[in-house]
Motif scaffolding. Sequence first.
Motif, PDB file in Angstrom:
ATOM      1  N   GLN A 124       0.846  -1.186   0.000  1.00  0.00           N
ATOM      2  CA  GLN A 124       0.000   0.000   0.000  1.00  0.00           C
ATOM      3  C   GLN A 124       0.884   1.239   0.000  1.00  0.00           C
ATOM      4  OE1 GLN A 124      -3.393  -0.039  -0.112  1.00  0.00           O
ATOM      5  NE2 GLN A 124      -3.417  -2.283  -0.137  1.00  0.00           N
ATOM      6  N   ILE A 125       0.742   2.074  -1.030  1.00  0.00           N
ATOM      7  CA  ILE A 125       1.551   3.286  -1.130  1.00  0.00           C
ATOM      8  C   ILE A 125       0.637   4.509  -1.241  1.00  0.00           C
ATOM      9  CG2 ILE A 125       3.336   4.500  -2.449  1.00  0.00           C
ATOM     10  CD1 ILE A 125       4.303   1.798  -3.454  1.00  0.00           C
ATOM     11  N   LYS A 126       0.658   5.317  -0.210  1.00  0.00           N
ATOM     12  CA  LYS A 126      -0.151   6.530  -0.193  1.00  0.00           C
ATOM     13  C   LYS A 126       0.695   7.784  -0.375  1.00  0.00           C
ATOM     14  CE  LYS A 126      -3.690   4.494   2.794  1.00  0.00           C
ATOM     15  NZ  LYS A 126      -4.403   4.590   4.095  1.00  0.00           N
ATOM     16  N   ASP A 127       1.960   7.723   0.053  1.00  0.00           N
ATOM     17  CA  ASP A 127       2.869   8.859  -0.099  1.00  0.00           C
ATOM     18  C   ASP A 127       4.302   8.357  -0.185  1.00  0.00           C
ATOM     19  OD1 ASP A 127       3.792   8.365   2.587  1.00  0.00           O
ATOM     20  OD2 ASP A 127       2.058   9.474   3.318  1.00  0.00           O
ATOM     21  N   LYS A 128       5.245   9.288  -0.338  1.00  0.00           N
ATOM     22  CA  LYS A 128       6.639   8.924  -0.536  1.00  0.00           C
ATOM     23  C   LYS A 128       7.234   8.171   0.654  1.00  0.00           C
ATOM     24  CE  LYS A 128       7.574  12.646  -3.793  1.00  0.00           C
ATOM     25  NZ  LYS A 128       8.305  13.913  -4.055  1.00  0.00           N
ATOM     26  N   GLU A 129       6.736   8.441   1.841  1.00  0.00           N
ATOM     27  CA  GLU A 129       7.272   7.757   3.016  1.00  0.00           C
ATOM     28  C   GLU A 129       7.007   6.254   2.956  1.00  0.00           C
ATOM     29  OE1 GLU A 129       9.233   8.798   5.624  1.00  0.00           O
ATOM     30  OE2 GLU A 129       9.453  10.469   4.226  1.00  0.00           O
ATOM     31  N   ASP A 130       5.907   5.882   2.331  1.00  0.00           N
ATOM     32  CA  ASP A 130       5.577   4.451   2.220  1.00  0.00           C
ATOM     33  C   ASP A 130       6.564   3.701   1.332  1.00  0.00           C
ATOM     34  OD1 ASP A 130       3.349   4.597   3.879  1.00  0.00           O
ATOM     35  OD2 ASP A 130       1.994   5.083   2.226  1.00  0.00           O
ATOM     36  N   LEU A 131       7.246   4.419   0.430  1.00  0.00           N
ATOM     37  CA  LEU A 131       8.174   3.761  -0.489  1.00  0.00           C
ATOM     38  C   LEU A 131       9.297   3.047   0.256  1.00  0.00           C
ATOM     39  CD1 LEU A 131       8.597   6.541  -3.221  1.00  0.00           C
ATOM     40  CD2 LEU A 131       6.948   4.657  -3.177  1.00  0.00           C
ATOM     41  N   LYS A 133       9.351   1.215   2.643  1.00  0.00           N
ATOM     42  CA  LYS A 133       9.009  -0.102   3.192  1.00  0.00           C
ATOM     43  C   LYS A 133       9.315  -1.234   2.210  1.00  0.00           C
ATOM     44  CE  LYS A 133       4.951   1.957   5.465  1.00  0.00           C
ATOM     45  NZ  LYS A 133       3.462   1.899   5.531  1.00  0.00           N
ATOM     46  N   TYR A 134       9.574  -0.881   0.955  1.00  0.00           N
ATOM     47  CA  TYR A 134       9.605  -1.906  -0.084  1.00  0.00           C
ATOM     48  C   TYR A 134      10.919  -1.928  -0.860  1.00  0.00           C
ATOM     49  CZ  TYR A 134       4.660  -1.447   0.975  1.00  0.00           C
ATOM     50  OH  TYR A 134       3.457  -1.375   1.633  1.00  0.00           O
ATOM     51  N   LYS A 135      11.170  -3.094  -1.475  1.00  0.00           N
ATOM     52  CA  LYS A 135      12.348  -3.261  -2.318  1.00  0.00           C
ATOM     53  C   LYS A 135      11.949  -3.026  -3.772  1.00  0.00           C
ATOM     54  CE  LYS A 135      16.230  -6.366  -3.269  1.00  0.00           C
ATOM     55  NZ  LYS A 135      16.876  -7.669  -2.923  1.00  0.00           N
ATOM     56  N   VAL A 136      12.742  -2.238  -4.489  1.00  0.00           N
ATOM     57  CA  VAL A 136      12.416  -1.862  -5.853  1.00  0.00           C
ATOM     58  C   VAL A 136      13.557  -2.248  -6.786  1.00  0.00           C
ATOM     59  CG1 VAL A 136      13.380   0.464  -5.598  1.00  0.00           C
ATOM     60  CG2 VAL A 136      11.626   0.043  -7.337  1.00  0.00           C
ATOM     61  N   SER A 137      13.219  -2.594  -8.026  1.00  0.00           N
ATOM     62  CA  SER A 137      14.229  -2.873  -9.043  1.00  0.00           C
ATOM     63  C   SER A 137      14.125  -1.823 -10.149  1.00  0.00           C
ATOM     64  CB  SER A 137      14.054  -4.272  -9.630  1.00  0.00           C
ATOM     65  OG  SER A 137      15.175  -4.597 -10.425  1.00  0.00           O
ATOM     66  N   ILE A 138      15.301  -1.299 -10.559  1.00  0.00           N
ATOM     67  CA  ILE A 138      15.382  -0.231 -11.545  1.00  0.00           C
ATOM     68  C   ILE A 138      16.476  -0.585 -12.547  1.00  0.00           C
ATOM     69  CG2 ILE A 138      15.707   2.256 -11.897  1.00  0.00           C
ATOM     70  CD1 ILE A 138      15.086   2.634  -8.902  1.00  0.00           C
ATOM     71  N   VAL A 139      16.281  -0.231 -13.803  1.00  0.00           N
ATOM     72  CA  VAL A 139      17.301  -0.500 -14.816  1.00  0.00           C
ATOM     73  C   VAL A 139      18.547   0.333 -14.516  1.00  0.00           C
ATOM     74  CG1 VAL A 139      17.877  -0.410 -17.268  1.00  0.00           C
ATOM     75  CG2 VAL A 139      15.565  -1.053 -16.548  1.00  0.00           C
ATOM     76  N   ARG A 140      19.682  -0.314 -14.501  1.00  0.00           N
ATOM     77  CA  ARG A 140      20.933   0.346 -14.127  1.00  0.00           C
ATOM     78  C   ARG A 140      21.412   1.331 -15.193  1.00  0.00           C
ATOM     79  NH1 ARG A 140      23.338  -4.990 -15.366  1.00  0.00           N
ATOM     80  NH2 ARG A 140      22.946  -5.481 -13.177  1.00  0.00           N
ATOM     81  N   ASP A 141      22.222   2.288 -14.742  1.00  0.00           N
ATOM     82  CA  ASP A 141      22.869   3.262 -15.634  1.00  0.00           C
ATOM     83  C   ASP A 141      21.871   4.102 -16.421  1.00  0.00           C
ATOM     84  OD1 ASP A 141      25.457   2.351 -14.906  1.00  0.00           O
ATOM     85  OD2 ASP A 141      25.294   0.716 -16.341  1.00  0.00           O
ATOM     86  N   PHE A 154      14.149   5.809  -2.172  1.00  0.00           N
ATOM     87  CA  PHE A 154      14.300   4.516  -1.508  1.00  0.00           C
ATOM     88  C   PHE A 154      15.662   4.467  -0.820  1.00  0.00           C
ATOM     89  CE2 PHE A 154      11.327   3.712  -4.926  1.00  0.00           C
ATOM     90  CZ  PHE A 154      10.411   2.803  -4.386  1.00  0.00           C
ATOM     91  N   PRO A 155      15.772   3.782   0.307  1.00  0.00           N
ATOM     92  CA  PRO A 155      17.096   3.550   0.885  1.00  0.00           C
ATOM     93  C   PRO A 155      17.952   2.762  -0.108  1.00  0.00           C
ATOM     94  CG  PRO A 155      15.345   2.970   2.442  1.00  0.00           C
ATOM     95  CD  PRO A 155      14.691   3.201   1.113  1.00  0.00           C
ATOM     96  N   ARG A 156      19.254   3.046  -0.159  1.00  0.00           N
ATOM     97  CA  ARG A 156      20.124   2.403  -1.130  1.00  0.00           C
ATOM     98  C   ARG A 156      20.069   0.880  -1.052  1.00  0.00           C
ATOM     99  NH1 ARG A 156      21.436   0.488  -4.834  1.00  0.00           N
ATOM    100  NH2 ARG A 156      23.329   0.617  -6.098  1.00  0.00           N
ATOM    101  N   GLU A 157      19.980   0.347   0.154  1.00  0.00           N
ATOM    102  CA  GLU A 157      19.985  -1.104   0.318  1.00  0.00           C
ATOM    103  C   GLU A 157      18.706  -1.761  -0.201  1.00  0.00           C
ATOM    104  OE1 GLU A 157      18.677   0.725   4.295  1.00  0.00           O
ATOM    105  OE2 GLU A 157      20.172   1.117   2.724  1.00  0.00           O
ATOM    106  N   GLN A 158      17.680  -0.971  -0.505  1.00  0.00           N
ATOM    107  CA  GLN A 158      16.430  -1.522  -1.014  1.00  0.00           C
ATOM    108  C   GLN A 158      16.270  -1.317  -2.522  1.00  0.00           C
ATOM    109  OE1 GLN A 158      14.174  -0.564   3.181  1.00  0.00           O
ATOM    110  NE2 GLN A 158      12.914  -0.490   1.336  1.00  0.00           N
ATOM    111  N   ILE A 159      17.351  -0.860  -3.148  1.00  0.00           N
ATOM    112  CA  ILE A 159      17.333  -0.675  -4.601  1.00  0.00           C
ATOM    113  C   ILE A 159      18.108  -1.800  -5.262  1.00  0.00           C
ATOM    114  CG2 ILE A 159      17.974   0.806  -6.535  1.00  0.00           C
ATOM    115  CD1 ILE A 159      17.742   3.194  -4.649  1.00  0.00           C
TER     116      ILE A 159
END
Length: 252
Positions: A124-131, A133-141, A154-159
């Motif tokens: 559940q994501i209502k605002d930026k603070e909720d982000l 809580k979760y692990k996200v994957s993003i295309v590098r570079d 996102f915290p670095r360790e969750q990217i």
Amino acid sequence: MRTSCLLLSQACLVLSLMTPVSLLQAQTLQVYTQAWPPYSYYIEGKLTGYSTELLQAVLQEAALDANYTLISWNRAYQHASTEANTLLYTTTRTPDRENLFEWIGPIGIRKLWLFKLKERTDIQIKDKEDLKKYKVSIVRDTSSLKLVMERGFFPREQIDEAPTTASNVKKLFFKRVDLILATNGGANYELSQLPYPKDAMEPVYLLNDEFLFYFAINKKTEPVIIEKIRHAFEKVRASGLIETLKKKYMID
């Protein structure tokens, strides 16, 4: 002697008048892009996609020949940022890139969405603070990853970083991550290539939509070529082709 000088002067005048035309006929634009459906990708041995079709129409209008090379984003960016007579697409126009290229466009809005599996009702994501809580994957570079890192979404360790959007979508279904960051068109295309229902994945949060997509041309490119492309783009835009291609490739 006077006759020879006169003939030489006339020849120089003719050559100077012909230079722009001769240059355009002799110059082949080097075009670089990456595999990024639905913007640019190969299907049945043919380079296609939303941005590809649009650029092909523009260069046809400009009467310019082009060699297309599909390689990794890093290599494509390196070539286009250092070599004259090169064009890069699909490129996000950001402040740090502003003075590096001549920009043709815009060709679309870069809307970065966070996607989750529809079955993950626990997310559940209502605002930026909720982000956080979760692990996200993003295309590098990519500029997308740089944006997320700079703004601390996102915290670095969750990217988690992946080479392509296709890899990200697979990670999502394997439940190695909670969220992936992608454009709507990119995510929908990759989902269509997998044996899952079309509604198995859904956008849950619009992370950013402040930047636009462009064609980027190296600044050392001949000015006459840049102006030909710029003029041709305006004619193609006025024709309504952009909206037609957006519907065809489901670009928002």
